[in-house]
Design a protein around this motif. Structure first.
Motif, PDB file in Angstrom:
ATOM      1  N   GLN A   1       0.804  -3.662 -10.434  1.00  0.00           N
ATOM      2  CA  GLN A   1      -0.633  -3.643 -10.185  1.00  0.00           C
ATOM      3  C   GLN A   1      -0.880  -4.017  -8.723  1.00  0.00           C
ATOM      4  O   GLN A   1      -0.262  -4.948  -8.210  1.00  0.00           O
ATOM      5  N   ASN A   2      -1.754  -3.285  -8.060  1.00  0.00           N
ATOM      6  CA  ASN A   2      -2.069  -3.643  -6.687  1.00  0.00           C
ATOM      7  C   ASN A   2      -3.556  -3.940  -6.535  1.00  0.00           C
ATOM      8  O   ASN A   2      -4.414  -3.205  -7.021  1.00  0.00           O
ATOM      9  N   THR A   3      -3.846  -5.053  -5.907  1.00  0.00           N
ATOM     10  CA  THR A   3      -5.219  -5.427  -5.595  1.00  0.00           C
ATOM     11  C   THR A   3      -5.506  -5.204  -4.112  1.00  0.00           C
ATOM     12  O   THR A   3      -6.631  -5.409  -3.663  1.00  0.00           O
ATOM     13  N   LYS A   4      -4.474  -4.810  -3.381  1.00  0.00           N
ATOM     14  CA  LYS A   4      -4.614  -4.504  -1.957  1.00  0.00           C
ATOM     15  C   LYS A   4      -4.107  -3.082  -1.728  1.00  0.00           C
ATOM     16  O   LYS A   4      -3.191  -2.629  -2.418  1.00  0.00           O
ATOM     17  N   PRO A   5      -4.680  -2.345  -0.771  1.00  0.00           N
ATOM     18  CA  PRO A   5      -4.221  -0.972  -0.535  1.00  0.00           C
ATOM     19  C   PRO A   5      -2.777  -0.940  -0.049  1.00  0.00           C
ATOM     20  O   PRO A   5      -2.345  -1.789   0.729  1.00  0.00           O
ATOM     21  N   ILE A   6      -2.027   0.038  -0.552  1.00  0.00           N
ATOM     22  CA  ILE A   6      -0.645   0.249  -0.148  1.00  0.00           C
ATOM     23  C   ILE A   6      -0.589   1.554   0.646  1.00  0.00           C
ATOM     24  O   ILE A   6      -1.135   2.572   0.218  1.00  0.00           O
ATOM     25  N   GLU A   7       0.059   1.539   1.798  1.00  0.00           N
ATOM     26  CA  GLU A   7       0.079   2.713   2.671  1.00  0.00           C
ATOM     27  C   GLU A   7       1.374   3.498   2.510  1.00  0.00           C
ATOM     28  O   GLU A   7       2.470   2.945   2.625  1.00  0.00           O
ATOM     29  N   LEU A   8       1.232   4.790   2.223  1.00  0.00           N
ATOM     30  CA  LEU A   8       2.368   5.705   2.222  1.00  0.00           C
ATOM     31  C   LEU A   8       2.336   6.477   3.537  1.00  0.00           C
ATOM     32  O   LEU A   8       1.390   7.207   3.809  1.00  0.00           O
ATOM     33  N   PHE A   9       3.375   6.320   4.352  1.00  0.00           N
ATOM     34  CA  PHE A   9       3.451   7.016   5.625  1.00  0.00           C
ATOM     35  C   PHE A   9       4.146   8.358   5.425  1.00  0.00           C
ATOM     36  O   PHE A   9       5.233   8.426   4.837  1.00  0.00           O
ATOM     37  N   THR A  10       3.512   9.416   5.897  1.00  0.00           N
ATOM     38  CA  THR A  10       4.028  10.760   5.686  1.00  0.00           C
ATOM     39  C   THR A  10       4.028  11.545   6.990  1.00  0.00           C
ATOM     40  O   THR A  10       3.223  11.291   7.890  1.00  0.00           O
ATOM     41  N   CYS A  11       4.926  12.514   7.056  1.00  0.00           N
ATOM     42  CA  CYS A  11       4.970  13.405   8.215  1.00  0.00           C
ATOM     43  C   CYS A  11       5.808  14.619   7.839  1.00  0.00           C
ATOM     44  O   CYS A  11       6.815  14.510   7.137  1.00  0.00           O
TER      45      CYS A  11
ATOM     46  N   LEU B   1      -2.593   4.127  -1.340  1.00  0.00           N
ATOM     47  CA  LEU B   1      -2.617   3.941  -2.787  1.00  0.00           C
ATOM     48  C   LEU B   1      -3.602   2.817  -3.060  1.00  0.00           C
ATOM     49  O   LEU B   1      -3.383   1.678  -2.652  1.00  0.00           O
ATOM     50  N   ILE B   2      -4.696   3.165  -3.735  1.00  0.00           N
ATOM     51  CA  ILE B   2      -5.783   2.216  -3.956  1.00  0.00           C
ATOM     52  C   ILE B   2      -5.745   1.702  -5.392  1.00  0.00           C
ATOM     53  O   ILE B   2      -5.398   2.430  -6.316  1.00  0.00           O
ATOM     54  N   ALA B   3      -6.116   0.453  -5.585  1.00  0.00           N
ATOM     55  CA  ALA B   3      -6.121  -0.156  -6.915  1.00  0.00           C
ATOM     56  C   ALA B   3      -6.866   0.712  -7.916  1.00  0.00           C
ATOM     57  O   ALA B   3      -8.011   1.098  -7.684  1.00  0.00           O
ATOM     58  N   ASN B   4      -6.197   1.034  -9.025  1.00  0.00           N
ATOM     59  CA  ASN B   4      -6.837   1.815 -10.083  1.00  0.00           C
ATOM     60  C   ASN B   4      -6.537   1.272 -11.483  1.00  0.00           C
ATOM     61  O   ASN B   4      -6.941   1.858 -12.482  1.00  0.00           O
ATOM     62  N   GLY B   5      -5.797   0.167 -11.549  1.00  0.00           N
ATOM     63  CA  GLY B   5      -5.503  -0.440 -12.839  1.00  0.00           C
ATOM     64  C   GLY B   5      -4.202   0.014 -13.469  1.00  0.00           C
ATOM     65  O   GLY B   5      -3.827  -0.476 -14.534  1.00  0.00           O
ATOM     66  N   TYR B   6      -3.496   0.941 -12.803  1.00  0.00           N
ATOM     67  CA  TYR B   6      -2.268   1.488 -13.371  1.00  0.00           C
ATOM     68  C   TYR B   6      -1.068   1.193 -12.474  1.00  0.00           C
ATOM     69  O   TYR B   6      -1.100   1.510 -11.277  1.00  0.00           O
ATOM     70  N   PRO B   7       0.011   0.651 -13.012  1.00  0.00           N
ATOM     71  CA  PRO B   7       1.272   0.604 -12.257  1.00  0.00           C
ATOM     72  C   PRO B   7       1.833   2.016 -12.200  1.00  0.00           C
ATOM     73  O   PRO B   7       1.370   2.907 -12.929  1.00  0.00           O
ATOM     74  N   SER B   8       2.816   2.248 -11.351  1.00  0.00           N
ATOM     75  CA  SER B   8       3.313   3.626 -11.244  1.00  0.00           C
ATOM     76  C   SER B   8       4.778   3.675 -10.834  1.00  0.00           C
ATOM     77  O   SER B   8       5.303   2.751 -10.211  1.00  0.00           O
ATOM     78  N   ILE B   9       5.399   4.778 -11.223  1.00  0.00           N
ATOM     79  CA  ILE B   9       6.705   5.158 -10.696  1.00  0.00           C
ATOM     80  C   ILE B   9       6.451   6.331  -9.779  1.00  0.00           C
ATOM     81  O   ILE B   9       5.912   7.357 -10.195  1.00  0.00           O
ATOM     82  N   THR B  10       6.811   6.186  -8.502  1.00  0.00           N
ATOM     83  CA  THR B  10       6.470   7.203  -7.505  1.00  0.00           C
ATOM     84  C   THR B  10       7.713   7.715  -6.803  1.00  0.00           C
ATOM     85  O   THR B  10       8.503   6.936  -6.264  1.00  0.00           O
ATOM     86  N   PHE B  11       7.846   9.035  -6.800  1.00  0.00           N
ATOM     87  CA  PHE B  11       8.921   9.703  -6.071  1.00  0.00           C
ATOM     88  C   PHE B  11       8.302  10.370  -4.853  1.00  0.00           C
ATOM     89  O   PHE B  11       7.312  11.082  -4.959  1.00  0.00           O
ATOM     90  N   GLN B  12       8.870  10.106  -3.677  1.00  0.00           N
ATOM     91  CA  GLN B  12       8.310  10.643  -2.446  1.00  0.00           C
ATOM     92  C   GLN B  12       9.397  11.250  -1.572  1.00  0.00           C
ATOM     93  O   GLN B  12      10.448  10.647  -1.359  1.00  0.00           O
ATOM     94  N   VAL B  13       9.117  12.441  -1.075  1.00  0.00           N
ATOM     95  CA  VAL B  13       9.975  13.069  -0.079  1.00  0.00           C
ATOM     96  C   VAL B  13       9.115  13.355   1.141  1.00  0.00           C
ATOM     97  O   VAL B  13       8.042  13.950   1.040  1.00  0.00           O
ATOM     98  N   THR B  14       9.548  12.896   2.308  1.00  0.00           N
ATOM     99  CA  THR B  14       8.853  13.201   3.550  1.00  0.00           C
ATOM    100  C   THR B  14       9.876  13.221   4.673  1.00  0.00           C
ATOM    101  O   THR B  14      11.012  12.762   4.506  1.00  0.00           O
ATOM    102  N   ASP B  15       9.498  13.762   5.808  1.00  0.00           N
ATOM    103  CA  ASP B  15      10.411  13.828   6.956  1.00  0.00           C
ATOM    104  C   ASP B  15      10.405  12.481   7.662  1.00  0.00           C
ATOM    105  O   ASP B  15       9.724  12.289   8.676  1.00  0.00           O
ATOM    106  N   THR B  16      11.143  11.524   7.118  1.00  0.00           N
ATOM    107  CA  THR B  16      11.125  10.170   7.669  1.00  0.00           C
ATOM    108  C   THR B  16      11.605  10.132   9.120  1.00  0.00           C
ATOM    109  O   THR B  16      11.230   9.247   9.873  1.00  0.00           O
ATOM    110  N   GLY B  17      12.423  11.100   9.505  1.00  0.00           N
ATOM    111  CA  GLY B  17      12.912  11.127  10.878  1.00  0.00           C
ATOM    112  C   GLY B  17      11.812  11.398  11.894  1.00  0.00           C
ATOM    113  O   GLY B  17      11.979  11.124  13.080  1.00  0.00           O
ATOM    114  N   LEU B  18      10.673  11.928  11.403  1.00  0.00           N
ATOM    115  CA  LEU B  18       9.567  12.214  12.297  1.00  0.00           C
ATOM    116  C   LEU B  18       8.594  11.051  12.452  1.00  0.00           C
ATOM    117  O   LEU B  18       7.706  11.088  13.297  1.00  0.00           O
ATOM    118  N   LEU B  19       8.766  10.025  11.602  1.00  0.00           N
ATOM    119  CA  LEU B  19       7.878   8.879  11.694  1.00  0.00           C
ATOM    120  C   LEU B  19       8.158   8.119  12.985  1.00  0.00           C
ATOM    121  O   LEU B  19       9.301   7.890  13.358  1.00  0.00           O
TER     122      LEU B  19
END
Length: 263
Positions: A68-78, A35-53
């Motif tokens: 607001q984020n000025t640093k990249p935020i990592e979403l881990f998915t699998c 998730l890269i800085a774009n000037g917008y805050p967000s509400i994010t819903f995520q479903v992933t197979d966390t057991g596979l991480l």
């Protein structure tokens, strides 16, 4: 990977800039979606197979508020992945959640921290919903509940300021913005910290960077220097420094990284 950009329903269009939905059931290895800085805050819903991480510390909350984020935020998915991101207008954190936006800068919070989501079991309802339409209805309903709770909490002055800066891709004079609003530099600074979470200068730099990022991502350039000049950077080196600040990559490294996300 299937990505949709959805226009918000008219009932929430005054609070939500756009909605991005990402779906993929073909990720057989762990992948990182930044998730890269774009000037917008967000509400994010995520479903992933966390057991596979591979690393249990990477397990993430499924319903999160991002400031607001000025640093990249990592979403881990699998495995199976669904991400629904409601990008709020920059000045909406204070209006909808009643907290100073600066408290959420570069921070994510499980939405169950807020009674407004916990009381209606929003996370559980979203996890149990079968269709995208139903999940969007639930998210829209939550936004409207927040809006009703804090109405009238929208600051028109900061709304004008952020809109002006975004419209000009971060290249408008902040002195001009102050003059338009009849406020001092210090007043504008305080309003941005309270409602947006970053200073006017930082917000302008995010908008400038985001404009360059969109041009690169859409392959609308021949030379990197063209991207730099068209987005107000002094030269290519200036553009590269900005990219490394907001993404940890040079522009070319970022494009290569983005292209490697499983399709």
């Amino acid at each position: 990977m299937k990505t949709q950009v959805i226009t918000p329903h008219p009932s929430v269009a005054g609070y939500v800039s756009n909605i991005v939905v990402i779906e993929n059931n073909n990720i057989y290895r762990e992948a990182v979606l930044p998730l890269i800085a774009n000037g917008y805050p967000s509400i994010t819903f995520q479903v992933t197979d966390t057991g596979l991480l591979l690393n249990s510390q990477k397990n993430m909350d499924s319903l999160v508020l991002y400031g607001q984020n000025t640093k990249p935020i990592e979403l881990f998915t699998c495995g199976y992945v669904v991400i629904i991101a409601y990008f709020l207008y920059p000045h909406m954190l204070k209006a909808l959640f009643g907290i100073d936006a600066k408290e959420l800068t570069n921070i994510s919070i499980d939405l169950n921290f807020f009674e407004s989501a916990r009381s209606i079991s929003l996370k559980e309802q979203l996890l149990n919903a079968i269709t995208l339409d139903k999940r969007l209805q639930l998210m829209n309903g939550y936004i409207l509940k927040l809006a009703e709770r804090y109405k009238p909490g929208i600051n028109n002055t900061i709304a004008f300021a952020t809109r002006t800066i975004q419209k000009n891709k971060g290249l408008v004079s902040l002195t001009h913005v102050q003059e338009e609003l009849f406020v001092t530099e210090r007043t504008l600074q305080r309003m941005f910290e309270l409602h947006v979470g970053v200073s006017p200068k930082t917000f302008s730099r995010i908008c400038q960077f985001h404009s360059a990022l969109q041009q690169l991502s859409q392959n609308q350039f021949t030379e990197m220097t063209d991207v730099a000049f068209e987005n107000g950077y002094a030269d290519q080196s200036h553009l590269i420094r900005s990219f490394k600040e907001f993404t940890n990559y040079t522009p070319l490294e970022y494009l290569k990284s983005a292209s490697e996300f499983p399709q």
